[in-house]
Design a protein around this motif. Structure first.
Motif, short mmCIF file in Angstrom:
data_model
loop_
_atom_site.label_atom_id
_atom_site.label_comp_id
_atom_site.label_asym_id
_atom_site.label_seq_id
_atom_site.Cartn_x
_atom_site.Cartn_y
_atom_site.Cartn_z
N GLY A 9 80.68 -12.39 66.06
CA GLY A 9 81.77 -11.82 66.83
C GLY A 9 81.86 -10.33 66.56
O GLY A 9 80.85 -9.63 66.41
N ASN A 11 83.49 -3.50 75.89
CA ASN A 11 84.68 -3.93 75.15
C ASN A 11 85.76 -2.87 75.25
O ASN A 11 85.61 -1.88 75.98
CB ASN A 11 84.32 -4.25 73.68
CG ASN A 11 83.68 -3.08 72.95
OD1 ASN A 11 84.17 -1.95 72.99
ND2 ASN A 11 82.55 -3.35 72.28
N TYR A 35 83.06 -19.71 73.30
CA TYR A 35 84.14 -19.00 73.98
C TYR A 35 84.62 -17.79 73.19
O TYR A 35 84.95 -16.76 73.79
CB TYR A 35 85.30 -19.95 74.27
CG TYR A 35 85.04 -20.83 75.47
CD1 TYR A 35 85.03 -20.30 76.75
CD2 TYR A 35 84.78 -22.19 75.31
CE1 TYR A 35 84.78 -21.10 77.86
CE2 TYR A 35 84.53 -23.00 76.41
CZ TYR A 35 84.53 -22.44 77.68
OH TYR A 35 84.27 -23.23 78.78
N ASP A 36 84.64 -17.89 71.89
CA ASP A 36 84.95 -16.71 71.07
C ASP A 36 84.40 -16.90 69.67
O ASP A 36 84.63 -17.94 69.04
CB ASP A 36 86.45 -16.45 71.00
CG ASP A 36 86.74 -14.98 70.72
OD1 ASP A 36 86.43 -14.51 69.61
OD2 ASP A 36 87.26 -14.29 71.62
N HIS A 44 83.32 -9.87 76.40
CA HIS A 44 84.51 -9.49 75.63
C HIS A 44 85.69 -9.76 76.54
O HIS A 44 86.06 -8.94 77.39
CB HIS A 44 84.42 -8.02 75.24
CG HIS A 44 85.26 -7.67 74.04
ND1 HIS A 44 84.97 -8.11 72.78
CD2 HIS A 44 86.39 -6.93 73.93
CE1 HIS A 44 85.85 -7.65 71.92
NE2 HIS A 44 86.75 -6.94 72.60
N GLN A 87 87.07 -19.68 68.73
CA GLN A 87 87.52 -20.75 69.61
C GLN A 87 86.47 -21.85 69.64
O GLN A 87 85.39 -21.71 69.04
CB GLN A 87 87.78 -20.20 71.01
CG GLN A 87 88.90 -19.16 71.06
CD GLN A 87 89.11 -18.57 72.44
OE1 GLN A 87 88.41 -18.88 73.39
NE2 GLN A 87 90.11 -17.71 72.56
N GLY A 131 80.87 -15.29 73.55
CA GLY A 131 82.20 -14.75 73.77
C GLY A 131 82.80 -14.12 72.53
O GLY A 131 82.50 -14.51 71.40
N HIS A 132 83.69 -13.15 72.75
CA HIS A 132 84.41 -12.46 71.66
C HIS A 132 85.59 -11.72 72.26
O HIS A 132 85.65 -11.53 73.47
CB HIS A 132 83.48 -11.50 70.92
CG HIS A 132 82.42 -10.86 71.78
ND1 HIS A 132 82.65 -9.74 72.56
CD2 HIS A 132 81.13 -11.21 72.03
CE1 HIS A 132 81.56 -9.43 73.22
NE2 HIS A 132 80.61 -10.31 72.94
N SER A 133 86.52 -11.32 71.43
CA SER A 133 87.69 -10.52 71.81
C SER A 133 88.95 -11.01 71.13
O SER A 133 89.82 -10.21 70.79
CB SER A 133 87.92 -10.48 73.33
OG SER A 133 89.09 -9.75 73.64
N ALA A 134 89.11 -12.32 70.93
CA ALA A 134 90.38 -12.87 70.46
C ALA A 134 90.65 -12.59 68.98
O ALA A 134 91.78 -12.76 68.51
CB ALA A 134 90.43 -14.37 70.70
#
Length: 334
Positions: free
Chosen positions: A11, A92, A246-247, A197, A234, A227-230
């Motif tokens: 991540g 991002n 997803y993250d 992101h 996830q 996926g990443h950002s949170a």
């Protein structure tokens, strides 16, 4: 028997602020803690780079931005190369934190270091262009996209990120993403990765529109969704044999810790690829944790918490894991 390649994904890697202060005067390899040799043993490694690599530029002030991240490339670039980073996602909400000069430096520093990158550029064509790497004859293509921070979006006369308005304008998001994926597929890769992101901070489950968008990506030919950002990991869903991460949470940073959602805990995700075709055979999850601006192998009880939490978050998607020592293993061989 055919051979395999080990392709790692993480991540967010945020090397600014306190991380930058700490490692400007230390051995840069120490930022990877006791995970360093595991990273260096991989055949390829993809990250989300959550900061600019520059000492230039002024903090973005055209809209309200509470945080601005950049790292001195004199130590940060050697740190990335020390870990064997092959690809950095740049679409991002931080690559333009210090405006265009710092973004340009980031692009140039990564290029000079031989680290492939996608998701930001001086023009729309450059920002949406795929990146490719080759590992022992296997070609991996990357598309990097974000639905964060629309003010950072690349425009006809403005540098910026490969922005796609997922959920806000799905038709436009699918059009832009579809074009980027088609460009990546034109390189005839063995493996196509969409690095996204997406979504707000500290959300533990993907919304329905992200699941629909993941299905669209798979239908368009994506082989793995990164996926990443949170800032928290996830669950993982498998759509037509394609793993959707997803993250991936956070890998290195200096952030305050939410002691319920545990943004200081995640995994090193490693896809085992069949070396002749690039197809994914297994996905292995090695628990990690962040302490003192450094990533470490997660010790107990943190490792057990992360394994249990990943199982819990993935169960609604019908995803189950085997256990192999410290790692969770997802078998994708059918």
């Amino acid at each position: 028997m055919t051979g395999t390649l080990r392709f790692g994904l993480t991540g967010d890697v945020m090397l600014g602020r306190l991380v930058d202060e700490r490692y400007r005067t230390r051995d840069v390899s120490e930022v990877w803690g006791d995970v360093r040799e595991r990273l260096r043993s991989l055949d390829a490694l993809a990250i989300n780079l959550e900061c600019a690599l520059s000492t230039r530029g002024s903090p973005w002030s055209r809209t309200h931005r509470p945080f601005h991240f950049r790292a001195d490339p004199s130590w940060a670039v050697p740190a990335l190369t020390d870990a064997g980073v092959s690809f950095a996602a740049l679409a991002n909400n931080h690559v333009l934190d210090f405006e265009e000069p710092a973004m340009r430096d980031t692009l140039e520093e990564l290029s000079e270091a031989g680290i492939a990158h996608a998701g930001a550029g001086r023009t729309e064509g450059e920002a949406f262009a795929p990146a490719t790497i080759e590992v022992d004859g296997v070609t991996i293509a990357f598309v990097s996209l974000t639905d964060n921070t629309p003010e950072y979006a690349v425009g006809p006369d403005e540098p910026g990120t490969a922005y796609v308005p997922i959920g806000d304008d799905d038709d436009l998001a699918r059009e832009r993403a579809g074009e980027a994926i088609a460009d990546a597929n034109a390189t005839e890769p063995d493996l196509l990765v969409a690095s996204l992101h997406w979504g707000p901070n500290m959300v533990t489950e993907p919304p329905p529109e992200f699941r629909r968008f993941a299905r669209f990506l798979v239908d368009e030919g994506v082989d793995l969704v990164h996926g990443h950002s949170a800032h928290v990991f996830q669950g993982i869903e498998v759509i037509d044999d394609v793993p959707v991460l997803y993250d991936c949470g956070d890998f290195v940073d200096d952030y305050a810790v939410d002691h319920e959602r545990r943004n200081d805990r995640s995994f090193l995700f490693t896809a085992t690829l069949e070396s002749e075709t690039g197809s994914i055979e297994t996905l292995r999850l090695f628990p990690t944790m962040i302490e003192r601006c450094t990533v470490y192998r997660a010790t107990e009880p943190a490792a057990s918490w992360s394994r249990d939490r990943m199982r819990e978050l993935s169960e609604p998607f019908g995803t189950s894991f085997e256990r192999d020592g410290e790692e969770l293993v997802l078998d994708l061989r059918g």
